[in-house]
Structures are given as structure tokens and as C-alpha cells.
Motif scaffolding. Structure first.
Motif, PDB file in Angstrom:
ATOM      1  N   MET A  45      12.327  41.676 -46.203  1.00 16.49           N
ATOM      2  CA  MET A  45      11.420  40.535 -46.150  1.00 16.49           C
ATOM      3  C   MET A  45      10.157  40.934 -46.907  1.00 16.49           C
ATOM      4  O   MET A  45       9.524  41.928 -46.581  1.00 16.49           O
ATOM      5  CB  MET A  45      11.070  40.191 -44.701  1.00 16.49           C
ATOM      6  N   GLY A  46       9.796  40.183 -47.907  1.00 12.87           N
ATOM      7  CA  GLY A  46       8.605  40.501 -48.685  1.00 12.87           C
ATOM      8  C   GLY A  46       7.350  39.924 -48.067  1.00 12.87           C
ATOM      9  O   GLY A  46       6.322  40.592 -47.979  1.00 12.87           O
ATOM     10  N   TYR A  47       7.433  38.662 -47.624  1.00 12.42           N
ATOM     11  CA  TYR A  47       6.279  37.977 -47.044  1.00 12.42           C
ATOM     12  C   TYR A  47       6.737  37.111 -45.885  1.00 12.42           C
ATOM     13  O   TYR A  47       7.825  36.533 -45.927  1.00 12.42           O
ATOM     14  CB  TYR A  47       5.600  37.054 -48.067  1.00 12.42           C
ATOM     15  N   TYR A  89      -7.837  38.809 -39.477  1.00 12.58           N
ATOM     16  CA  TYR A  89      -6.742  39.767 -39.638  1.00 12.58           C
ATOM     17  C   TYR A  89      -7.227  41.146 -40.084  1.00 12.58           C
ATOM     18  O   TYR A  89      -6.645  42.158 -39.696  1.00 12.58           O
ATOM     19  CB  TYR A  89      -5.665  39.218 -40.573  1.00 12.58           C
ATOM     20  N   THR A  90      -8.299  41.207 -40.866  1.00 15.95           N
ATOM     21  CA  THR A  90      -8.800  42.516 -41.293  1.00 15.95           C
ATOM     22  C   THR A  90      -9.725  43.137 -40.251  1.00 15.95           C
ATOM     23  O   THR A  90      -9.582  44.318 -39.938  1.00 15.95           O
ATOM     24  CB  THR A  90      -9.516  42.428 -42.657  1.00 15.95           C
ATOM     25  N   ASN A  91     -10.632  42.370 -39.687  1.00 19.87           N
ATOM     26  CA  ASN A  91     -11.617  42.948 -38.764  1.00 19.87           C
ATOM     27  C   ASN A  91     -11.131  43.061 -37.329  1.00 19.87           C
ATOM     28  O   ASN A  91     -11.536  43.979 -36.615  1.00 19.87           O
ATOM     29  CB  ASN A  91     -12.926  42.150 -38.800  1.00 19.87           C
ATOM     30  N   PHE A  95      -5.822  44.855 -40.339  1.00 22.38           N
ATOM     31  CA  PHE A  95      -4.972  44.710 -41.511  1.00 22.38           C
ATOM     32  C   PHE A  95      -5.798  44.996 -42.772  1.00 22.38           C
ATOM     33  O   PHE A  95      -7.024  45.001 -42.742  1.00 22.38           O
ATOM     34  CB  PHE A  95      -4.410  43.292 -41.603  1.00 22.38           C
ATOM     35  N   THR A  96      -5.118  45.185 -43.880  1.00 19.15           N
ATOM     36  CA  THR A  96      -5.755  45.392 -45.173  1.00 19.15           C
ATOM     37  C   THR A  96      -5.509  44.171 -46.040  1.00 19.15           C
ATOM     38  O   THR A  96      -4.388  43.661 -46.091  1.00 19.15           O
ATOM     39  CB  THR A  96      -5.152  46.639 -45.865  1.00 19.15           C
ATOM     40  N   LEU A  97      -6.551  43.705 -46.710  1.00 18.41           N
ATOM     41  CA  LEU A  97      -6.405  42.622 -47.673  1.00 18.41           C
ATOM     42  C   LEU A  97      -5.770  43.200 -48.933  1.00 18.41           C
ATOM     43  O   LEU A  97      -6.321  44.085 -49.575  1.00 18.41           O
ATOM     44  CB  LEU A  97      -7.764  42.000 -48.005  1.00 18.41           C
ATOM     45  N   VAL A  98      -4.575  42.717 -49.264  1.00 18.29           N
ATOM     46  CA  VAL A  98      -3.814  43.219 -50.409  1.00 18.29           C
ATOM     47  C   VAL A  98      -4.112  42.404 -51.658  1.00 18.29           C
ATOM     48  O   VAL A  98      -4.235  42.946 -52.752  1.00 18.29           O
ATOM     49  CB  VAL A  98      -2.295  43.183 -50.106  1.00 18.29           C
ATOM     50  N   LYS A 156      -5.351  26.172 -54.373  1.00 18.66           N
ATOM     51  CA  LYS A 156      -5.091  27.080 -53.252  1.00 18.66           C
ATOM     52  C   LYS A 156      -5.380  28.515 -53.679  1.00 18.66           C
ATOM     53  O   LYS A 156      -5.806  28.764 -54.808  1.00 18.66           O
ATOM     54  CB  LYS A 156      -3.652  26.951 -52.771  1.00 18.66           C
ATOM     55  N   ARG A 157      -5.138  29.436 -52.764  1.00 18.37           N
ATOM     56  CA  ARG A 157      -5.264  30.869 -53.055  1.00 18.37           C
ATOM     57  C   ARG A 157      -4.004  31.573 -52.563  1.00 18.37           C
ATOM     58  O   ARG A 157      -3.379  31.128 -51.606  1.00 18.37           O
ATOM     59  CB  ARG A 157      -6.483  31.452 -52.335  1.00 18.37           C
ATOM     60  N   TRP A 158      -3.646  32.648 -53.235  1.00 24.95           N
ATOM     61  CA  TRP A 158      -2.544  33.511 -52.805  1.00 24.95           C
ATOM     62  C   TRP A 158      -3.209  34.663 -52.062  1.00 24.95           C
ATOM     63  O   TRP A 158      -3.799  35.553 -52.670  1.00 24.95           O
ATOM     64  CB  TRP A 158      -1.750  33.994 -54.020  1.00 24.95           C
ATOM     65  N   VAL A 159      -3.156  34.605 -50.714  1.00 22.29           N
ATOM     66  CA  VAL A 159      -3.851  35.585 -49.884  1.00 22.29           C
ATOM     67  C   VAL A 159      -2.826  36.356 -49.062  1.00 22.29           C
ATOM     68  O   VAL A 159      -2.078  35.767 -48.274  1.00 22.29           O
ATOM     69  CB  VAL A 159      -4.883  34.896 -48.956  1.00 22.29           C
ATOM     70  N   VAL A 160      -2.819  37.668 -49.261  1.00 22.27           N
ATOM     71  CA  VAL A 160      -1.857  38.539 -48.602  1.00 22.27           C
ATOM     72  C   VAL A 160      -2.595  39.639 -47.851  1.00 22.27           C
ATOM     73  O   VAL A 160      -3.484  40.292 -48.405  1.00 22.27           O
ATOM     74  CB  VAL A 160      -0.894  39.174 -49.632  1.00 22.27           C
ATOM     75  N   VAL A 161      -2.222  39.828 -46.579  1.00 21.63           N
ATOM     76  CA  VAL A 161      -2.735  40.931 -45.769  1.00 21.63           C
ATOM     77  C   VAL A 161      -1.548  41.734 -45.243  1.00 21.63           C
ATOM     78  O   VAL A 161      -0.430  41.221 -45.165  1.00 21.63           O
ATOM     79  CB  VAL A 161      -3.619  40.442 -44.594  1.00 21.63           C
TER      80      VAL A 161
END
Length: 131
Positions: A8-10, A25-27, A31-34, A42-47
């Protein structure tokens, strides 16, 4: 013979606001913002909980009223995601100190230690460590 690697990638989770979700998710969960890449409308936001992981969380902002109805209810009130850790008590205490909402006290099951928590939107997660 060549073998294929499949994973599973995402996993997409519907959110109301990119920046608010990134902050949580980060604080709160550590998690780390990738990636945070602007796209048209829109935005492509991955953590990710682990930068070496093959599976990441895609923060997908709801783009219409139908999608908005799924924010916080990705799985009909059941546990939706399972966050595995190598040190349950370290992560539990850090998340608790950060203000994460837990639905119960940690418990021991035959497979390991587990606790249910809710994310910013009310989606239910398991934090667990296998024996």
C-alpha cells in the motif's frame, strides 16, 4: 524468477483543511511531513509515521459537500487505521502529553498492547505494539 514488491503506497484520509491536518499529524502524532505540493485546486499532502515506511497517509481536503460528510467518519465509527509501534509506552505517553484524545485505557491483548484514540476529526485509530 523475478518477484514483484507490492504494498500500500498511500491511504487517503479526508480532512477539512490541509494546514490544520498537517499541524495535528506532525505535532500531536509525531508524523513527518513528506510532501506538500500545490496542484490546481488542491495540494498533494503526504505525512508518514516513519520516513522508511512504504505506506503513507495522504491528507485529502474535501472538495464538495458529499466528501465533507465523511470527515471524521471514514470507517463508520469503527477503528479505521492501525499505528504500530516498537515502543508502546513511549508513544502513548508522548501522544497523551501532546493532547491526543484516547477512548480508553491501554490494555493487554494476546497479540500485544493496544489503545484506541481519535484523531483531530474523530476517526478512530489503534496504537499498538505486538508481543
Amino acid at each position: 524468477m523475478r518477484t514483484q514488491k507490492r504494498c500500500m503506497g498511500y491511504v487517503a484520509i479526508v480532512v477539512d483543511d490541509y494546514d490544520r491536518a498537517i499541524e495535528y499529524y506532525t505535532n500531536k502524532l509525531g508524523f513527518t511531513l513528506v510532501e506538500d505540493t500545490p496542484q490546481p485546486g488542491k495540494r498533494w499532502v503526504v505525512v508518514t509515521p516513519n520516513v522508511e515506511s512504504d505506506c503513507n497517509l495522504l491528507l485529502a481536503r474535501a472538495s464538495n459537500s458529499r466528501q465533507e460528510t465523511f470527515i471524521g467518519n471514514q470507517c463508520g465509527g469503527r477503528v479505521f487505521l492501525f499505528l504500530q509501534t516498537d515502543n508502546f509506552w513511549r508513544d502513548y505517553e508522548a501522544m497523551k502529553a501532546a493532547g491526543v484524545t484516547f477512548c480508553e485505557e491501554p490494555r493487554e491483548e494476546e497479540y500485544g498492547t493496544v489503545v484506541v484514540f481519535e484523531d483531530l476529526y474523530g476517526n478512530r485509530w489503534d496504537l499498538y505494539q505486538n508481543n
